[in-house]
Write a protein that holds these residues in place. Structure first.
Motif, PDB file in Angstrom:
ATOM      1  N   THR A   1     -27.895  -6.458 -44.741  1.00  0.00           N
ATOM      2  CA  THR A   1     -27.534  -7.640 -43.956  1.00  0.00           C
ATOM      3  C   THR A   1     -28.167  -8.028 -42.619  1.00  0.00           C
TER       4      THR A   1
ATOM      5  N   ALA B   1     -26.394  -2.654 -43.190  1.00  0.00           N
ATOM      6  CA  ALA B   1     -25.853  -2.835 -44.302  1.00  0.00           C
ATOM      7  C   ALA B   1     -24.242  -2.889 -44.868  1.00  0.00           C
TER       8      ALA B   1
ATOM      9  N   CYS C   1     -29.125   1.908 -48.910  1.00  0.00           N
ATOM     10  CA  CYS C   1     -28.746   0.824 -49.666  1.00  0.00           C
ATOM     11  C   CYS C   1     -28.760   1.398 -51.272  1.00  0.00           C
TER      12      CYS C   1
ATOM     13  N   PRO D   1     -20.796  -4.021 -50.850  1.00  0.00           N
ATOM     14  CA  PRO D   1     -20.720  -5.468 -51.658  1.00  0.00           C
ATOM     15  C   PRO D   1     -19.055  -5.892 -51.569  1.00  0.00           C
TER      16      PRO D   1
ATOM     17  N   GLU E   1     -25.441  -3.529 -49.673  1.00  0.00           N
ATOM     18  CA  GLU E   1     -26.302  -4.920 -49.561  1.00  0.00           C
ATOM     19  C   GLU E   1     -26.662  -4.872 -48.020  1.00  0.00           C
TER      20      GLU E   1
END
Length: 63
Positions: free
Chosen positions: A30, A45, A22, A48, A28
């Motif tokens: 998840t 992840a 990240c 974004p 981001e």
């Protein structure tokens, strides 16, 4: 949206890998580390989502 996954042998290793991924790619998280049926751990992840202003600016620039 692009999805990324970290697969590891322990929850700690998986969490550390997710944090590095990240940070390096600006993703981001998840999914926190989850144990799979085979004993390994996975976390996910995504890239974004652009905010509404950024999406409109990008669309205008593409014209």
């Amino acid at each position: 949206m692009t999805r990324y996954a970290v697969l590891a042998e322990s929850a700690t290793e998986c969490a550390a890998g997710l944090a590095r991924l990240c940070e390096a790619l600006g993703l981001e998280p998840t999914t926190v580390p989850l144990r799979l049926t085979d004993g390994r751990w996975i976390a996910r992840a995504v890239t974004p989502a652009p905010d509404a202003h950024g999406a409109l600016t990008a669309a205008a620039a593409a014209r």
